[in-house]
Design a protein around this motif. Structure first.
Motif, PDB file in Angstrom:
ATOM      1  N   GLU A  52      11.830  20.398 -34.089  1.00  0.00           N
ATOM      2  CA  GLU A  52      11.484  20.624 -35.493  1.00  0.00           C
ATOM      3  C   GLU A  52      10.470  19.591 -35.985  1.00  0.00           C
ATOM      4  O   GLU A  52       9.518  19.925 -36.695  1.00  0.00           O
ATOM      5  CB  GLU A  52      12.734  20.597 -36.368  1.00  0.00           C
ATOM      6  N   ALA A  53      10.646  18.342 -35.600  1.00  0.00           N
ATOM      7  CA  ALA A  53       9.693  17.289 -36.003  1.00  0.00           C
ATOM      8  C   ALA A  53       8.312  17.572 -35.404  1.00  0.00           C
ATOM      9  O   ALA A  53       7.293  17.388 -36.081  1.00  0.00           O
ATOM     10  CB  ALA A  53      10.189  15.917 -35.569  1.00  0.00           C
ATOM     11  N   LEU A  54       8.269  18.030 -34.158  1.00  0.00           N
ATOM     12  CA  LEU A  54       6.989  18.355 -33.529  1.00  0.00           C
ATOM     13  C   LEU A  54       6.302  19.519 -34.248  1.00  0.00           C
ATOM     14  O   LEU A  54       5.096  19.471 -34.521  1.00  0.00           O
ATOM     15  CB  LEU A  54       7.181  18.700 -32.052  1.00  0.00           C
ATOM     16  N   VAL A  55       7.067  20.562 -34.565  1.00  0.00           N
ATOM     17  CA  VAL A  55       6.508  21.724 -35.266  1.00  0.00           C
ATOM     18  C   VAL A  55       5.960  21.301 -36.623  1.00  0.00           C
ATOM     19  O   VAL A  55       4.827  21.645 -36.984  1.00  0.00           O
ATOM     20  CB  VAL A  55       7.569  22.836 -35.416  1.00  0.00           C
ATOM     21  N   LYS A  56       6.762  20.562 -37.363  1.00  0.00           N
ATOM     22  CA  LYS A  56       6.320  20.124 -38.684  1.00  0.00           C
ATOM     23  C   LYS A  56       5.090  19.224 -38.581  1.00  0.00           C
ATOM     24  O   LYS A  56       4.141  19.353 -39.362  1.00  0.00           O
ATOM     25  CB  LYS A  56       7.445  19.393 -39.410  1.00  0.00           C
ATOM     26  N   ALA A  57       5.095  18.314 -37.624  1.00  0.00           N
ATOM     27  CA  ALA A  57       3.953  17.400 -37.472  1.00  0.00           C
ATOM     28  C   ALA A  57       2.665  18.175 -37.217  1.00  0.00           C
ATOM     29  O   ALA A  57       1.643  17.920 -37.872  1.00  0.00           O
ATOM     30  CB  ALA A  57       4.218  16.412 -36.327  1.00  0.00           C
ATOM     31  N   ILE A  58       2.707  19.114 -36.279  1.00  0.00           N
ATOM     32  CA  ILE A  58       1.498  19.898 -35.968  1.00  0.00           C
ATOM     33  C   ILE A  58       1.079  20.719 -37.181  1.00  0.00           C
ATOM     34  O   ILE A  58      -0.105  20.790 -37.526  1.00  0.00           O
ATOM     35  CB  ILE A  58       1.728  20.794 -34.731  1.00  0.00           C
ATOM     36  N   PHE A  95       2.417  14.260 -41.727  1.00  0.00           N
ATOM     37  CA  PHE A  95       2.270  14.273 -40.263  1.00  0.00           C
ATOM     38  C   PHE A  95       2.836  12.991 -39.673  1.00  0.00           C
ATOM     39  O   PHE A  95       3.668  13.014 -38.762  1.00  0.00           O
ATOM     40  CB  PHE A  95       0.781  14.446 -39.923  1.00  0.00           C
ATOM     41  N   PHE A  96       2.409  11.849 -40.222  1.00  0.00           N
ATOM     42  CA  PHE A  96       2.878  10.564 -39.696  1.00  0.00           C
ATOM     43  C   PHE A  96       4.364  10.347 -39.961  1.00  0.00           C
ATOM     44  O   PHE A  96       5.056   9.735 -39.154  1.00  0.00           O
ATOM     45  CB  PHE A  96       2.034   9.413 -40.254  1.00  0.00           C
ATOM     46  N   GLU A  97       4.844  10.866 -41.071  1.00  0.00           N
ATOM     47  CA  GLU A  97       6.275  10.769 -41.368  1.00  0.00           C
ATOM     48  C   GLU A  97       7.093  11.477 -40.274  1.00  0.00           C
ATOM     49  O   GLU A  97       8.109  10.954 -39.824  1.00  0.00           O
ATOM     50  CB  GLU A  97       6.554  11.407 -42.726  1.00  0.00           C
ATOM     51  N   GLN A  98       6.642  12.629 -39.824  1.00  0.00           N
ATOM     52  CA  GLN A  98       7.349  13.355 -38.763  1.00  0.00           C
ATOM     53  C   GLN A  98       7.264  12.599 -37.439  1.00  0.00           C
ATOM     54  O   GLN A  98       8.216  12.567 -36.669  1.00  0.00           O
ATOM     55  CB  GLN A  98       6.782  14.767 -38.598  1.00  0.00           C
ATOM     56  N   LEU A  99       6.128  11.990 -37.174  1.00  0.00           N
ATOM     57  CA  LEU A  99       5.946  11.277 -35.906  1.00  0.00           C
ATOM     58  C   LEU A  99       6.759   9.987 -35.842  1.00  0.00           C
ATOM     59  O   LEU A  99       7.066   9.508 -34.751  1.00  0.00           O
ATOM     60  CB  LEU A  99       4.467  10.938 -35.692  1.00  0.00           C
ATOM     61  N   GLY A 101       9.771   9.312 -36.130  1.00  0.00           N
ATOM     62  CA  GLY A 101      11.023   9.390 -35.380  1.00  0.00           C
ATOM     63  C   GLY A 101      10.854   9.758 -33.919  1.00  0.00           C
ATOM     64  O   GLY A 101      11.847   9.868 -33.194  1.00  0.00           O
ATOM     65  N   LEU A 102       9.629   9.944 -33.490  1.00  0.00           N
ATOM     66  CA  LEU A 102       9.363  10.342 -32.109  1.00  0.00           C
ATOM     67  C   LEU A 102       8.902   9.140 -31.284  1.00  0.00           C
ATOM     68  O   LEU A 102       8.435   8.141 -31.845  1.00  0.00           O
ATOM     69  CB  LEU A 102       8.296  11.444 -32.081  1.00  0.00           C
ATOM     70  N   LEU A 107       3.066   9.791 -30.446  1.00  0.00           N
ATOM     71  CA  LEU A 107       2.125   9.406 -31.495  1.00  0.00           C
ATOM     72  C   LEU A 107       0.732   9.181 -30.915  1.00  0.00           C
ATOM     73  O   LEU A 107      -0.263   9.678 -31.435  1.00  0.00           O
ATOM     74  CB  LEU A 107       2.617   8.149 -32.218  1.00  0.00           C
ATOM     75  N   VAL A 108       0.666   8.446 -29.810  1.00  0.00           N
ATOM     76  CA  VAL A 108      -0.618   8.160 -29.170  1.00  0.00           C
ATOM     77  C   VAL A 108      -1.269   9.457 -28.682  1.00  0.00           C
ATOM     78  O   VAL A 108      -2.452   9.701 -28.910  1.00  0.00           O
ATOM     79  CB  VAL A 108      -0.438   7.156 -28.009  1.00  0.00           C
ATOM     80  N   SER A 109      -0.487  10.295 -28.042  1.00  0.00           N
ATOM     81  CA  SER A 109      -1.011  11.554 -27.515  1.00  0.00           C
ATOM     82  C   SER A 109      -1.528  12.461 -28.628  1.00  0.00           C
ATOM     83  O   SER A 109      -2.625  13.020 -28.526  1.00  0.00           O
ATOM     84  CB  SER A 109       0.077  12.274 -26.709  1.00  0.00           C
TER      85      SER A 109
END
Length: 192
Positions: A52-58, A95-99, A101-102, A107-109
């Motif tokens: 979910e965090a990845l989907v939201k971030a993208i 976007f950064f808020e979602q990242l 927690g990852l 984040l780098v990628s």
């Protein structure tokens, strides 16, 4: 309703909430496309990462990029221009808020992926390409580089059946020669 559709609905509800800011009264946000979210969920599936965090971030990155693209369509110094920049920056912060927690490597990628997408957008804007083929590949990166970057992280196929349909629909903005070349590239990617 199947599990995937429920997940799509939940994520769309969460994304819609982010668009109901004060800025929504002044900025026309890109609509949330159900098929695109479904495609994102398919590509973001991963055993150890927060899908979910990845989907939201993208999604937030895509919205930020779209809003910033529209800035040049406004008058310098206008309130509309300032609000578009603000809205784009707001979605960048989402976007950064979602990242946050990852894992750091994600984040780098994704940061590198956004850099590639922006470079492709600049090259297209400046018409800095030598051939129709190069223009098509730049367009593919500019429009779908975030999906490719996500797939590289999750080790999943990005060019799904649904993804192909979305790409083909968006490719209608290209001229016929570029569309044919794009379809040829998509077919080659399917074979590879």
């Amino acid at each position: 309703m199947e599990q995937h559709e429920l997940r799509v609905d939940e994520i769309i509800t969460a994304l819609t909430t982010k668009q109901t800011t004060r800025l929504a009264r002044h900025v026309d946000f890109p609509s949330i496309d159900r098929e695109q979210i479904s495609w994102l969920i398919d590509v973001a599936q991963h055993d150890t990462l927060d899908t979910e965090a990845l989907v939201k971030a993208i999604h937030f990155a895509q919205v930020a990029l779209r809003l910033h693209e529209r800035v040049n369509e406004t008058l310098r110094g206008s309130k509309e221009r300032q609000l578009l920049v603000l809205a784009g920056d707001l979605f960048s912060s989402y976007f950064f808020e979602q990242l946050a927690g990852l894992p750091k490597e994600i984040l780098v990628s994704l940061g590198r992926t956004i850099q590639r997408v922006n470079e492709a957008k600049c090259a297209l804007h400046e018409m800095n390409y030598a051939s129709t083929e190069e223009r098509v590949l730049l367009w593919l990166t500019a429009e779908f580089g975030l999906m490719q970057g996500l797939a590289a992280i999750t080790k999943r196929e990005w060019l799904t059946r649904q993804g192909r349909q979305i790409i083909q629909q968006q490719a209608e903005q290209l001229d016929l020669v570029a569309q044919k070349l794009l379809l040829s590239h998509l077919e080659q990617m399917a074979v590879a």
